[in-house]
Motif scaffolding. Structure first.
Motif, PDB file in Angstrom:
ATOM      1  N   ILE A 162       8.420   9.070 -22.111  1.00 18.79           N
ATOM      2  CA  ILE A 162       9.016  10.462 -22.323  1.00 18.79           C
ATOM      3  C   ILE A 162       9.876  10.634 -20.417  1.00 18.79           C
ATOM      4  O   ILE A 162       9.186   9.895 -19.254  1.00 18.79           O
ATOM      5  N   SER A 163      11.434  11.017 -20.183  1.00 20.74           N
ATOM      6  CA  SER A 163      12.091  10.843 -19.337  1.00 20.74           C
ATOM      7  C   SER A 163      11.899  12.157 -19.591  1.00 20.74           C
ATOM      8  O   SER A 163      12.278  13.223 -19.737  1.00 20.74           O
ATOM      9  N   HIS A 164      11.293  13.029 -17.306  1.00 21.91           N
ATOM     10  CA  HIS A 164      11.714  14.102 -17.128  1.00 21.91           C
ATOM     11  C   HIS A 164      12.915  14.737 -16.491  1.00 21.91           C
ATOM     12  O   HIS A 164      13.473  13.692 -15.211  1.00 21.91           O
ATOM     13  N   PHE A 165      13.583  15.484 -17.420  1.00 24.81           N
ATOM     14  CA  PHE A 165      14.726  16.082 -15.960  1.00 24.81           C
ATOM     15  C   PHE A 165      14.252  17.246 -15.407  1.00 24.81           C
ATOM     16  O   PHE A 165      13.379  18.126 -15.749  1.00 24.81           O
ATOM     17  N   SER A 166      14.634  18.553 -14.983  1.00 20.86           N
ATOM     18  CA  SER A 166      14.942  18.923 -13.760  1.00 20.86           C
ATOM     19  C   SER A 166      15.460  20.351 -14.687  1.00 20.86           C
ATOM     20  O   SER A 166      14.719  21.547 -14.305  1.00 20.86           O
ATOM     21  N   ASN A 167      16.337  20.363 -15.519  1.00 11.48           N
ATOM     22  CA  ASN A 167      16.781  21.301 -16.130  1.00 11.48           C
ATOM     23  C   ASN A 167      17.419  20.703 -17.149  1.00 11.48           C
ATOM     24  O   ASN A 167      17.785  19.787 -16.547  1.00 11.48           O
ATOM     25  N   TRP A 168      17.637  22.270 -18.339  1.00 11.03           N
ATOM     26  CA  TRP A 168      18.226  21.725 -19.712  1.00 11.03           C
ATOM     27  C   TRP A 168      19.842  20.852 -19.208  1.00 11.03           C
ATOM     28  O   TRP A 168      20.796  20.662 -20.022  1.00 11.03           O
ATOM     29  N   GLU A 169      20.368  21.747 -18.378  1.00  8.39           N
ATOM     30  CA  GLU A 169      22.120  21.581 -17.695  1.00  8.39           C
ATOM     31  C   GLU A 169      21.754  19.900 -17.368  1.00  8.39           C
ATOM     32  O   GLU A 169      23.016  19.060 -17.464  1.00  8.39           O
ATOM     33  N   ARG A 170      21.193  19.150 -16.754  1.00  5.83           N
ATOM     34  CA  ARG A 170      21.046  17.564 -16.414  1.00  5.83           C
ATOM     35  C   ARG A 170      20.987  17.108 -17.961  1.00  5.83           C
ATOM     36  O   ARG A 170      20.949  15.764 -17.652  1.00  5.83           O
TER      37      ARG A 170
END
Ligand code: TXA
Ligand code: MG
Length: 317
Positions: free
Chosen positions: A55-63
């Protein structure tokens, strides 16, 4: 080494090293998701087969939107409703993600975790973090920094401490590979009921075979080393082993009357608390002098489905 130093964690990750990070579900073992040489270290440390995607973890939806073009509308709906939170979406693969992360699949798992420390870390990075749970492959997931250190301490340079995980079971995985037909691939921290309240009925595709599409769904997974039996009738099972000389521990959902060697997921019958306690209790019993663990299912609704799923996989040995 365990610590609270965000700069140190960032420096190591920027240098292509792996770092254990806290999330609200379980601790993850993280690396720069855009860098194959970094991601390969995760597989080595965990002894994880390369066919099991991360799973790849992002800081927010925009990213997420910047990384993956042409996202289906339903992804935004779910993201707005549940992120940051314990929901992983299977989306079309970003071109920036190496095949190693997705095990060659044309899709990728994406999540924005709900943990202030890790969100701060992700904000400071210009790449997402690929991270599976920070346990040796097939074992119970870690819910404290100490759990990670005990098992993988000699293989990773830093465990970023964010305290005990507040949810305690892994994220719910929803596949949107066919956006018209969302499917639950794994029960987890967000209940199916809550998801259906937002997007309507979802199919379940919980792979319980030993050769699944989503290997986190291996029939035997999350397994303690001790013999673990999940029984439909706990009292009968207790009576059956009563004459044996083995050390038996009884794992109950909630407390009725107190017995020696009985352990409770939640003394007052809360599924939220039961999920928080589940993996730590399995570890504790595994490290004790107990030879056999007899357990019962919890009510099969809401978070209870995720707990029962983990109990069933623990029992398949
Ligand atoms: O809560 C969680 O999800 C934690 C924290 C660290 O975020 N992570 C976690 O990762 O549980 P892991 O690797 O232990 O389980 C993720 C599962 C994998 O077993 C894999 O099968 C599934 O997600 N997965 C990942 N990418 C997928 C894809 N493209 N298609 C289907 N399944 C996928
Ligand atoms: Mg895992």
């Amino acid at each position: 080494m365990i610590g609270h130093d965000l700069h140190k964690a960032k420096k190591l990750l920027d240098d292509g090293e792996i770092v254990a990070i806290p999330t609200e579900t379980v601790y993850g073992l993280a690396a720069n998701a855009y860098k194959e040489e970094a991601v390969v270290k995760i597989f080595k440390a965990k002894d994880r087969p390369f066919f099991d995607p991360l799973i790849s973890h992002f800081s927010n939806w925009e990213r997420v939107k910047e990384s993956i073009p042409n996202l289906p509308g339903i992804a935004e709906e779910l993201a707005k409703a549940f992120w940051p939170g314990s929901l992983t979406l299977i989306l079309p693969k970003s071109d920036k993600i190496p095949d190693l992360v997705t095990a060659g699949l044309p899709s990728m798992g994406v999540r924005v975790p709900n943990h202030s420390v890790t969100l701060k870390l992700l904000d400071s990075l210009d790449y997402p973090l690929a991270a599976p749970s920070a346990n040796p492959f097939g074992y119970v997931s870690p819910t404290t920094a100490q759990h990670v250190e005990q098992q993988l301490g000699d293989k990773i340079k830093y465990v970023l401490d964010g305290g005990a995980c507040q949810v305690g079971v892994e994220s719910t995985i929803i596949s949107l590979t066919n956006p018209d037909k969302p499917r639950v691939l794994r029960y987890g921290g967000i209940s199916q009921e809550d998801i259906e309240a937002v997007i309507g009925p979802v199919a379940t595709d919980l792979n319980k075979s030993s050769n699944p599409e989503s290997p986190g769904q291996l029939k035997k997974h999350y397994s303690p080393k001790k013999e673990f039996r999940l029984t439909p009738n706990l009292e009968a099972s207790i009576a059956k082993v009563a004459s044996e000389t083995r050390n038996v521990a009884i794992l109950r959902f909630t407390k009725s009357t107190h017995h020696k060697d009985h352990y409770y997921l939640s003394e007052n019958g809360s599924l939220i608390e039961a999920a928080q306690n589940l993996f730590a209790l399995l570890r504790k019993l595994d490290e004790s002098s107990v030879d056999l663990i007899l357990a019962e299912r919890v009510p099969d609704k809401g978070l209870g489905r995720a707990i029962n799923d983990r109990l069933e996989r623990a029992a398949n040995q």
